[in-house]
Design a protein around this motif. Structure first.
Motif, PDB file in Angstrom:
ATOM      1  N   MET A   1     -26.168 -12.714  12.747  1.00 37.33           N
ATOM      2  CA  MET A   1     -25.788 -13.221  13.857  1.00 37.33           C
ATOM      3  C   MET A   1     -26.743 -13.752  15.371  1.00 37.33           C
ATOM      4  O   MET A   1     -28.033 -12.686  15.322  1.00 37.33           O
ATOM      5  CB  MET A   1     -25.055 -11.631  14.592  1.00 37.33           C
ATOM      6  N   ASP A   2     -27.252 -14.809  16.581  1.00 43.92           N
ATOM      7  CA  ASP A   2     -27.650 -14.823  17.329  1.00 43.92           C
ATOM      8  C   ASP A   2     -27.459 -13.836  18.148  1.00 43.92           C
ATOM      9  O   ASP A   2     -26.446 -12.998  18.268  1.00 43.92           O
ATOM     10  CB  ASP A   2     -27.753 -15.912  17.933  1.00 43.92           C
ATOM     11  N   LYS A   3     -28.535 -13.418  18.392  1.00 48.93           N
ATOM     12  CA  LYS A   3     -29.094 -12.105  20.304  1.00 48.93           C
ATOM     13  C   LYS A   3     -27.959 -12.088  21.210  1.00 48.93           C
ATOM     14  O   LYS A   3     -27.787 -11.626  21.683  1.00 48.93           O
ATOM     15  CB  LYS A   3     -30.554 -11.768  19.585  1.00 48.93           C
ATOM     16  N   ASN A   4     -28.054 -13.299  21.168  1.00 44.79           N
ATOM     17  CA  ASN A   4     -27.276 -14.408  22.368  1.00 44.79           C
ATOM     18  C   ASN A   4     -26.629 -14.364  22.443  1.00 44.79           C
ATOM     19  O   ASN A   4     -25.741 -14.440  23.461  1.00 44.79           O
ATOM     20  CB  ASN A   4     -28.159 -15.954  23.232  1.00 44.79           C
ATOM     21  N   ASN A   5     -25.578 -13.950  21.637  1.00 42.90           N
ATOM     22  CA  ASN A   5     -24.210 -14.359  21.127  1.00 42.90           C
ATOM     23  C   ASN A   5     -23.683 -12.732  20.951  1.00 42.90           C
ATOM     24  O   ASN A   5     -22.355 -12.098  21.100  1.00 42.90           O
ATOM     25  CB  ASN A   5     -23.851 -14.605  19.516  1.00 42.90           C
ATOM     26  N   VAL A   6     -24.200 -11.720  20.798  1.00 44.66           N
ATOM     27  CA  VAL A   6     -24.054 -10.140  20.757  1.00 44.66           C
ATOM     28  C   VAL A   6     -23.000  -9.576  22.282  1.00 44.66           C
ATOM     29  O   VAL A   6     -24.288  -9.802  23.352  1.00 44.66           O
ATOM     30  CB  VAL A   6     -25.588  -9.344  20.596  1.00 44.66           C
ATOM     31  N   ARG A   7     -22.562  -8.979  21.764  1.00 46.70           N
ATOM     32  CA  ARG A   7     -21.423  -8.241  23.258  1.00 46.70           C
ATOM     33  C   ARG A   7     -22.676  -7.360  23.889  1.00 46.70           C
ATOM     34  O   ARG A   7     -22.452  -6.693  22.321  1.00 46.70           O
ATOM     35  CB  ARG A   7     -20.235  -8.145  22.788  1.00 46.70           C
ATOM     36  N   VAL A   8     -22.927  -7.133  25.176  1.00 49.67           N
ATOM     37  CA  VAL A   8     -23.401  -5.711  25.807  1.00 49.67           C
ATOM     38  C   VAL A   8     -22.224  -5.513  26.933  1.00 49.67           C
ATOM     39  O   VAL A   8     -20.898  -6.280  27.445  1.00 49.67           O
ATOM     40  CB  VAL A   8     -24.343  -6.139  26.619  1.00 49.67           C
ATOM     41  N   HIS A   9     -22.130  -4.075  26.023  1.00 49.92           N
ATOM     42  CA  HIS A   9     -20.718  -3.215  26.076  1.00 49.92           C
ATOM     43  C   HIS A   9     -21.065  -2.665  27.375  1.00 49.92           C
ATOM     44  O   HIS A   9     -22.334  -2.677  28.079  1.00 49.92           O
ATOM     45  CB  HIS A   9     -19.357  -2.292  25.656  1.00 49.92           C
ATOM     46  N   GLY A  10     -19.906  -2.281  28.874  1.00 48.35           N
ATOM     47  CA  GLY A  10     -19.807  -1.875  29.937  1.00 48.35           C
ATOM     48  C   GLY A  10     -20.737  -0.429  29.757  1.00 48.35           C
ATOM     49  O   GLY A  10     -20.255   0.775  27.998  1.00 48.35           O
ATOM     50  N   LYS A  11     -21.196   0.229  30.890  1.00 51.42           N
ATOM     51  CA  LYS A  11     -21.417   2.158  30.493  1.00 51.42           C
ATOM     52  C   LYS A  11     -20.098   2.757  30.663  1.00 51.42           C
ATOM     53  O   LYS A  11     -19.348   2.571  31.310  1.00 51.42           O
ATOM     54  CB  LYS A  11     -22.664   2.410  31.847  1.00 51.42           C
ATOM     55  N   GLU A  12     -19.975   3.495  29.294  1.00 51.82           N
ATOM     56  CA  GLU A  12     -18.749   3.888  29.280  1.00 51.82           C
ATOM     57  C   GLU A  12     -19.297   5.905  29.245  1.00 51.82           C
ATOM     58  O   GLU A  12     -20.239   5.795  29.289  1.00 51.82           O
ATOM     59  CB  GLU A  12     -18.228   4.203  28.089  1.00 51.82           C
ATOM     60  N   SER A  13     -18.293   6.569  29.718  1.00 52.66           N
ATOM     61  CA  SER A  13     -18.514   8.174  30.058  1.00 52.66           C
ATOM     62  C   SER A  13     -17.618   8.890  29.610  1.00 52.66           C
ATOM     63  O   SER A  13     -15.787   8.428  28.525  1.00 52.66           O
ATOM     64  CB  SER A  13     -18.628   8.831  31.192  1.00 52.66           C
ATOM     65  N   VAL A  14     -17.418  10.381  28.730  1.00 51.77           N
ATOM     66  CA  VAL A  14     -16.597  10.789  28.306  1.00 51.77           C
ATOM     67  C   VAL A  14     -17.003  12.669  28.182  1.00 51.77           C
ATOM     68  O   VAL A  14     -18.095  12.824  28.865  1.00 51.77           O
ATOM     69  CB  VAL A  14     -16.529  10.698  26.489  1.00 51.77           C
ATOM     70  N   GLN A  15     -15.835  13.046  29.377  1.00 52.08           N
ATOM     71  CA  GLN A  15     -15.875  14.473  29.198  1.00 52.08           C
ATOM     72  C   GLN A  15     -15.237  15.607  28.005  1.00 52.08           C
ATOM     73  O   GLN A  15     -14.536  14.737  26.790  1.00 52.08           O
ATOM     74  CB  GLN A  15     -14.351  14.997  30.564  1.00 52.08           C
TER      75      GLN A  15
END
Length: 306
Positions: free
Chosen positions: A1-15
């Motif tokens: 897979m091309d690095k440019n097509n990798v999805r970068v997810h947003g910051k998440e948190s869990v308690q």
């Protein structure tokens, strides 16, 4: 897979993660259906110290990297009410001001696996993160599919010691001023980084500024550092690890001498040791592809026999 097509997810948190019920902040890269890879950072470092480009290298090779802030780092829970570590007393064996150990941080990581729905993951740990990853493999062996320990050590004080003359010249990080902190980070990275690979000062300054904005708790790194001291020598316990293991270390590491990486590989049965000439205590951009290739090959071997 091309690095440019990798999805970068947003910051998440869990308690309420793990036995300590802490908050943990994390970020995913790529396809969540691919093999999960937890990236564990070192003392005083945040998840953003795993370069995004390196995470994309892993994701482009069919993996699902997840970087996160340890306790007392970044946006995860800080133990502000804990006692101030008495370093002198700790050095003499009095651990009464040490709030937690690497085992507690290992339990945090296992708790994050629970929160994200993973029975087991692949682990990559750098520096103290390597020590935490080793501890997870020792204490939660069924939760770890493979282990990659980067620029880390066993806890045996006869190996992996820093060049104290370099550290003495650096002094402590200045937590009173943002620009002073950025300047210190650049100076520090130059001192302990890779002599073969010139430091990208602009990128270092950008990450240091973001790190300051996310967290500049002056005692967080100290609480983590004394946790390492209290946790002691893992050498004999490392002999019990049965999972495929890769050990990566720089031959010019002034923070954790390469003898620490060699001792780690010697202690873990059938571990593969790879050292890099000219690499210090950092993750040089020029080696990201090589690191990712070796880690991915390790993980592919494990996943192919599942």
């Amino acid at each position: 897979m091309d690095k440019n097509n990798v999805r970068v997810h947003g910051k998440e948190s869990v308690q309420n993660v793990g036995p300590s019920n802490i908050k943990m902040v994390y970020q995913r890269f790529g396809d969540p259906t691919l093999p999960p890879v937890f990236l564990i950072m070192g003392a005083g470092a945040q998840m953003i110290n795993w370069p995004e480009g390196f995470c994309l290298e892993l994701a482009s090779r069919g993996l699902h990297p997840i970087r996160f802030d340890n306790r007392d780092a970044g946006l995860s829970t800080h133990f502000f009410d804990a006692p101030v570590p008495d370093f002198t007393a700790i050095q003499s064996g009095d651990y009464s001001t040490v709030s937690y150990t690497l085992s507690d941080m290992a339990a945090d990581t296992a708790g994050l696996m629970d929160a994200l729905g993973y029975d087991s993951v692949h682990l990559i740990g750098a520096s103290m993160g390597g020590m935490i990853a080793q501890t997870i493999a020792i204490e939660f062996p069924h939760r770890v599919r493979s282990l990659t320990s980067i620029m880390s050590t066993t806890g045996n004080n006869s190996v992996g010691q820093p060049d104290y003359s370099v550290l003495a010249n650096l002094g402590s990080p200045p937590y009173h001023d943002r620009q002073a902190y950025i300047d210190w980070q650049i100076k520090s990275r130059k001192a302990i980084g890779s002599p073969k690979y010139p430091l990208d000062e602009e990128a270092t300054a950008q990450i240091a500024g973001l790190a300051w904005d996310r967290d500049h708790d002056p005692l967080g790194m100290l609480r983590q550092a004394v946790a390492v001291m209290k946790s002691g020598d893992r050498t004999e316990q490392l002999r019990s690890i049965e999972i495929p293991t890769l050990v990566i270390h720089g031959e010019n590491d002034k923070m954790i001498d390469v003898s620490g990486g060699r001792a780690t590989a010697e202690a873990i049965p059938n571990a593969e040791l790879v050292t890099f000439e000219g690499m210090g205590h950092d993750l040089p951009k020029q080696l990201w592809s090589e690191f990712a290739k070796r880690i991915a090959n390790l993980i592919y071997r494990v996943e192919s026999v599942k």
